[in-house]
Design a protein around this motif. Structure first.
Motif, PDB file in Angstrom:
ATOM      1  N   THR A 132     -21.041   8.173 -13.008  1.00 58.76           N
ATOM      2  CA  THR A 132     -22.163   9.090 -12.817  1.00 58.76           C
ATOM      3  C   THR A 132     -22.686   9.580 -14.163  1.00 58.76           C
ATOM      4  OG1 THR A 132     -20.670  10.976 -12.624  1.00 58.76           O
ATOM      5  CG2 THR A 132     -21.326   9.858 -10.573  1.00 58.76           C
ATOM      6  N   GLY A 133     -21.994   9.200 -15.211  1.00 62.37           N
ATOM      7  CA  GLY A 133     -22.396   9.572 -16.565  1.00 62.37           C
ATOM      8  C   GLY A 133     -21.207   9.421 -17.495  1.00 62.37           C
ATOM      9  N   TYR A 134     -21.442   9.615 -18.776  1.00 66.17           N
ATOM     10  CA  TYR A 134     -20.361   9.538 -19.754  1.00 66.17           C
ATOM     11  C   TYR A 134     -20.782  10.243 -21.033  1.00 66.17           C
ATOM     12  CZ  TYR A 134     -22.887   6.052 -22.458  1.00 66.17           C
ATOM     13  OH  TYR A 134     -23.824   5.420 -23.234  1.00 66.17           O
ATOM     14  N   GLU A 135     -19.789  10.617 -21.829  1.00 65.19           N
ATOM     15  CA  GLU A 135     -19.991  11.158 -23.158  1.00 65.19           C
ATOM     16  C   GLU A 135     -19.019  10.417 -24.063  1.00 65.19           C
ATOM     17  OE1 GLU A 135     -19.696  15.411 -23.482  1.00 65.19           O
ATOM     18  OE2 GLU A 135     -20.764  15.697 -21.596  1.00 65.19           O
ATOM     19  N   LEU A 136     -19.535   9.854 -25.147  1.00 62.57           N
ATOM     20  CA  LEU A 136     -18.682   9.118 -26.069  1.00 62.57           C
ATOM     21  C   LEU A 136     -18.979   9.568 -27.489  1.00 62.57           C
ATOM     22  CD1 LEU A 136     -16.626   6.857 -26.644  1.00 62.57           C
ATOM     23  CD2 LEU A 136     -18.544   5.263 -26.694  1.00 62.57           C
ATOM     24  N   THR A 137     -17.936  10.028 -28.170  1.00 60.46           N
ATOM     25  CA  THR A 137     -18.047  10.447 -29.553  1.00 60.46           C
ATOM     26  C   THR A 137     -17.061   9.623 -30.367  1.00 60.46           C
ATOM     27  OG1 THR A 137     -18.638  12.689 -28.865  1.00 60.46           O
ATOM     28  CG2 THR A 137     -17.903  12.407 -31.126  1.00 60.46           C
ATOM     29  N   LEU A 138     -17.564   8.962 -31.374  1.00 58.99           N
ATOM     30  CA  LEU A 138     -16.741   8.140 -32.256  1.00 58.99           C
ATOM     31  C   LEU A 138     -16.569   8.861 -33.591  1.00 58.99           C
ATOM     32  CD1 LEU A 138     -18.634   4.830 -31.498  1.00 58.99           C
ATOM     33  CD2 LEU A 138     -16.441   5.531 -30.566  1.00 58.99           C
ATOM     34  N   HIS A 139     -15.360   8.854 -34.113  1.00 59.13           N
ATOM     35  CA  HIS A 139     -15.072   9.526 -35.379  1.00 59.13           C
ATOM     36  C   HIS A 139     -14.941   8.491 -36.488  1.00 59.13           C
ATOM     37  CE1 HIS A 139     -14.328  13.561 -33.736  1.00 59.13           C
ATOM     38  NE2 HIS A 139     -14.132  12.860 -32.637  1.00 59.13           N
ATOM     39  N   TYR A 140     -15.437   8.862 -37.674  1.00 64.39           N
ATOM     40  CA  TYR A 140     -15.401   7.964 -38.825  1.00 64.39           C
ATOM     41  C   TYR A 140     -15.588   8.790 -40.089  1.00 64.39           C
ATOM     42  CZ  TYR A 140     -20.489   8.202 -39.625  1.00 64.39           C
ATOM     43  OH  TYR A 140     -21.759   8.617 -39.937  1.00 64.39           O
ATOM     44  N   VAL A 141     -15.646   8.148 -41.248  1.00 66.58           N
ATOM     45  CA  VAL A 141     -16.000   8.799 -42.505  1.00 66.58           C
ATOM     46  C   VAL A 141     -17.340   8.204 -42.931  1.00 66.58           C
ATOM     47  CG1 VAL A 141     -15.345   9.220 -44.899  1.00 66.58           C
ATOM     48  CG2 VAL A 141     -13.586   9.168 -43.118  1.00 66.58           C
ATOM     49  N   CYS A 142     -18.348   9.074 -43.063  1.00 65.54           N
ATOM     50  CA  CYS A 142     -19.700   8.601 -43.374  1.00 65.54           C
ATOM     51  C   CYS A 142     -19.758   7.996 -44.776  1.00 65.54           C
ATOM     52  CB  CYS A 142     -20.713   9.736 -43.218  1.00 65.54           C
ATOM     53  SG  CYS A 142     -20.642  11.012 -44.495  1.00 65.54           S
TER      54      CYS A 142
END
Length: 123
Positions: A104-114
């Motif tokens: 019905t939906g999703y939230e995805l946050t990816l972590h990294y070093v810019c």
């Protein structure tokens, strides 16, 4: 829509940097000096709950607000905290196929070093 709500909505939609509520408040005060913090916070809650902006929940930090409503993911730099948009083609379909459920939906946050922080780390 009240003038205060319109201002808060415009600030979030016009700013691609995923502002915190305090940053929205600071920008709103520049344009409407009489606006109070509670009004900004209440309007951010109203706008996000009614699908006019997106709330990006940040683990260990204040929530951010996003004016882009099309489905997309977020990148968060673990060093400076900068939040950026990312669009992964058909990720919702992939997640649905892999999990065998109708999302019905999703939230995805990816972590990294810019790249900027990586460059500073190598100086």
């Amino acid at each position: 829509m009240t003038k205060q709500r319109e201002l808060v909505l415009k600030i979030v939609r016009d700013n691609p940097s995923h502002l915190t509520a305090e940053e929205v408040f600071d920008l709103a005060r520049q344009q409407m000096p009489t606006i109070v913090r509670a009004t900004v916070y209440n309007n951010l809650n109203y706008l996000s709950e009614n699908g006019l902006i997106r709330r990006v929940r940040m683990h260990g930090g204040p929530d951010r607000f996003d004016g882009v409503l099309e489905p997309h993911e977020h990148l968060v730099c673990d060093v400076c905290g900068k939040v950026s948009d990312l669009s992964i083609k058909d990720i919702e379909g992939l997640l649905a196929r892999e999990s065998h459920i109708k999302l019905t939906g999703y939230e995805l946050t990816l972590h990294y070093v810019c790249p900027e922080c990586r460059a500073r780390q190598h100086e």
